[in-house]
Write a protein that holds these residues in place. Structure first.
Motif, PDB file in Angstrom:
ATOM      1  N   ARG A  98    -101.186  82.683  47.893  1.00 45.62           N
ATOM      2  CA  ARG A  98     -99.916  83.338  47.551  1.00 45.62           C
ATOM      3  C   ARG A  98     -99.033  83.470  48.769  1.00 45.62           C
ATOM      4  O   ARG A  98     -97.820  83.266  48.706  1.00 45.62           O
ATOM      5  CB  ARG A  98    -100.179  84.733  46.963  1.00 45.62           C
ATOM      6  CG  ARG A  98    -100.525  84.739  45.496  1.00 45.62           C
ATOM      7  CD  ARG A  98    -100.377  86.136  44.900  1.00 45.62           C
ATOM      8  NE  ARG A  98    -101.148  87.140  45.605  1.00 45.62           N
ATOM      9  CZ  ARG A  98    -102.424  87.393  45.357  1.00 45.62           C
ATOM     10  NH1 ARG A  98    -103.061  86.723  44.428  1.00 45.62           N
ATOM     11  NH2 ARG A  98    -103.062  88.315  46.032  1.00 45.62           N
ATOM     12  N   ALA A  99     -99.661  83.834  49.893  1.00 43.99           N
ATOM     13  CA  ALA A  99     -98.875  84.013  51.122  1.00 43.99           C
ATOM     14  C   ALA A  99     -98.190  82.711  51.518  1.00 43.99           C
ATOM     15  O   ALA A  99     -97.049  82.712  51.961  1.00 43.99           O
ATOM     16  CB  ALA A  99     -99.786  84.514  52.249  1.00 43.99           C
ATOM     17  N   ASP A 125     -95.277  82.117  49.217  1.00 42.25           N
ATOM     18  CA  ASP A 125     -94.194  83.066  49.437  1.00 42.25           C
ATOM     19  C   ASP A 125     -93.372  82.750  50.678  1.00 42.25           C
ATOM     20  O   ASP A 125     -92.313  83.328  50.884  1.00 42.25           O
ATOM     21  CB  ASP A 125     -94.753  84.492  49.518  1.00 42.25           C
ATOM     22  CG  ASP A 125     -95.217  84.984  48.158  1.00 42.25           C
ATOM     23  OD1 ASP A 125     -94.842  84.348  47.155  1.00 42.25           O
ATOM     24  OD2 ASP A 125     -95.940  85.988  48.100  1.00 42.25           O
ATOM     25  N   THR A 126     -93.869  81.833  51.520  1.00 41.32           N
ATOM     26  CA  THR A 126     -93.045  81.442  52.666  1.00 41.32           C
ATOM     27  C   THR A 126     -92.127  80.285  52.311  1.00 41.32           C
ATOM     28  O   THR A 126     -91.289  79.893  53.095  1.00 41.32           O
ATOM     29  CB  THR A 126     -93.921  81.007  53.867  1.00 41.32           C
ATOM     30  OG1 THR A 126     -94.697  79.874  53.471  1.00 41.32           O
ATOM     31  CG2 THR A 126     -94.822  82.127  54.327  1.00 41.32           C
ATOM     32  N   ARG A 147     -89.375  88.746  52.960  1.00 36.97           N
ATOM     33  CA  ARG A 147     -89.918  89.761  52.054  1.00 36.97           C
ATOM     34  C   ARG A 147     -88.911  90.120  50.980  1.00 36.97           C
ATOM     35  O   ARG A 147     -89.239  90.232  49.821  1.00 36.97           O
ATOM     36  CB  ARG A 147     -90.309  91.010  52.843  1.00 36.97           C
ATOM     37  CG  ARG A 147     -91.743  90.995  53.362  1.00 36.97           C
ATOM     38  CD  ARG A 147     -92.204  92.399  53.675  1.00 36.97           C
ATOM     39  NE  ARG A 147     -91.326  93.071  54.634  1.00 36.97           N
ATOM     40  CZ  ARG A 147     -91.404  92.895  55.943  1.00 36.97           C
ATOM     41  NH1 ARG A 147     -92.304  92.089  56.439  1.00 36.97           N
ATOM     42  NH2 ARG A 147     -90.589  93.530  56.748  1.00 36.97           N
ATOM     43  N   ASP A 189    -102.554  90.964  43.439  1.00 37.95           N
ATOM     44  CA  ASP A 189    -101.271  91.126  44.121  1.00 37.95           C
ATOM     45  C   ASP A 189    -100.582  92.431  43.713  1.00 37.95           C
ATOM     46  O   ASP A 189    -100.038  92.541  42.610  1.00 37.95           O
ATOM     47  CB  ASP A 189    -100.373  89.931  43.806  1.00 37.95           C
ATOM     48  CG  ASP A 189     -99.099  89.963  44.629  1.00 37.95           C
ATOM     49  OD1 ASP A 189     -99.144  90.493  45.756  1.00 37.95           O
ATOM     50  OD2 ASP A 189     -98.069  89.465  44.155  1.00 37.95           O
TER      51      ASP A 189
END
Lengths: 203, 245
Positions: free
Chosen positions: A118-119, A122-123, B60, B83
């Motif tokens: 996921r990380a 997400d970038t 973010r 999550d």
């Protein structure tokens, strides 16, 4: 229209014609009733139906007003709640890591791996990682696994380059951070969002 | 090693890659970037190394914006995988509706917020049992109803029954009252004065969208009793309303 007596309604204020509020409500909700032929022509039932419709509309208004009122206030407990939930991890399977000493036992959890995936997603712009599953025998060190990743894509980002980029990035991060032998990475696009996203910063 | 792109075995002579088997793939013509964006997917992380603080913050925010656009089922999938950020989007999305519901059932703003925290904690723990993520809204409402009734029950053990809980702390301000129709005021009033058993049945049905059987099980009464109470509640509300017509 013959009525059988099986659906008596205790305590309901029946109309003079013998049909209950509950029957009318059911007719209103489902559009069907054993007594529909009667209800359609009975003035009393018609006025009852009209009143129930008004009540239903008013109930909707009341709920909307309540929600509007409820929205005005913050959720002061939100951060605390989320911090508590964060402690209740979803670990999943344990994936062993090789050690120099046989007495040591090292492992990384499945949950940590999907968090890594996921990380990575997400970038990247234009993509959100959804469900992520590791297929294969993760218990055996060195056995090949398959990654199934579902993503939502945002409009305006070419899908194939995006998927290739995602595969490359995921493969790179997993090679760096884990000992998983990653075989296929299957990417399934489950949703295309058509509207553009407000970006938080300049890009 | 370029096995980064796996393709599905050619199904019908076409070359449909495995990637695009979703349910909403736009046609070729609509796949072009809308505002002359260049090809590629613009990875924020350039090859040069780490992101700056500003980039991280922007990232973010951008991710939060993207999650907010995501559908319930998608967020549920992510939350099931652990999550918390995805779950938080669901919390924000449905907290107002759940709060409105819990306030009506418990009759208290602070109790309602206790209910919400309990409900979301329970939801987080049981989310994996939810087979269809698209029904998460009604599922959350069901949990909210349960928790509200439970709280009333617990409270009754400590507080004399005849001590009434008025809705003073959730009553809308004057500006709101002025705008509301007199009929809605009548409905509020009638609800407040209704016997508690009837009110609970009516709220669980109308706000919680629960079935007779679910309400019966939750309140520990028979389905026939639920039907009777609902019919009486509706009759009362209709009468009160008609007086304001």
């Amino acid at each position: 229209m013959a009525m059988n007596g099986t659906n008596d309604t205790p305590g309901a204020a029946d109309a003079d014609c013998g049909h209950s509020i509950e029957e009318l409500q059911e007719y209103l909700e489902t559009g069907e009733s054993p007594a529909s032929a009667h209800i359609d022509t009975c003035p009393e039932c018609q006025s009852g139906l009209a009143a129930l419709r008004r009540l239903r509309a008013l109930t909707g208004d009341l709920i909307s007003a309540d929600v509007e009122e409820a929205e005005k206030e913050e959720l002061p407990w939100l951060d605390g709640l989320m911090n508590n939930l964060r402690l209740e991890t979803r670990a999943g399977r344990r994936i062993p890591l090789s050690t120099e000493d046989e007495l040591d036992s090292l492992f990384i959890t499945e949950g940590a791996v999907t968090a890594l995936v996921r990380a990575v997603g997400d970038t990247m712009e234009g993509v959100l990682i959804g469900k992520c599953r590791i297929q294969g025998d993760v218990d055996a060190v060195g056995s090949e696994i398959t990654l199934d990743i579902e993503i939502a894509a945002f409009f305006g980002y070419p899908l194939l380059p995006m998927a290739e980029e995602l595969r490359r990035e995921v493969r790179g991060v997993l090679a760096l951070q884990t000992e998983l032998l990653v075989g296929d990475i299957n990417i399934r696009i489950v949703k295309i969002h058509e509207h553009e996203i407000q970006q938080g910063g300049s890009s | 090693m370029d096995n980064g792109v796996q393709r599905q075995p050619e199904a019908s002579g076409g070359s449909v890659p495995r990637d695009v088997v979703g349910d909403a793939v736009p046609s070729e013509s609509t796949m072009a970037p809308p505002t002359g964006a260049t090809a590629g997917c613009h990875p924020r992380r350039s090859g040069s190394g780490r992101t700056s603080d500003g980039d991280a913050r922007a990232q973010r925010q951008s991710r939060a914006g993207m999650l907010e656009a995501a559908e319930d089922a998608f967020l549920v999938d992510r939350a099931v995988d652990g999550d918390v950020a995805a779950f938080e989007v669901l919390v924000r999305r449905y907290a107002p509706l759940m709060r409105a519901y819990a306030r009506r059932v418990t009759g208290s703003a602070s109790d309602a917020d206790d209910v919400l925290q309990e409900a979301f904690t329970q939801a987080w723990r049981q989310l994996a049992d939810l087979n269809d993520g698209s029904v998460v809204k009604s599922w959350l409402m069901k949990i909210t109803g349960h928790r509200s009734i439970d709280l009333l029950r617990r409270r009754r053990e400590y507080v004399p029954v005849d001590e009434s809980y008025d809705l003073a702390d959730v009553a809308p301000g004057p500006e709101y009252a002025a705008a509301a129709s007199s009929q809605m005021a009548a409905l509020r009033h009638a609800l407040d004065r209704m016997p508690e058993g009837q009110r609970q049945c009516w709220l669980l049905k109308e706000m919680g969208a629960q079935s007779y059987d679910e309400i019966a099980a939750q309140l520990g009464i028979s389905s026939a009793t639920v039907r009777g109470r609902l019919a009486r509640a509706r009759t009362t509300l209709m009468k009160e309303m008609e007086e304001w017509r």
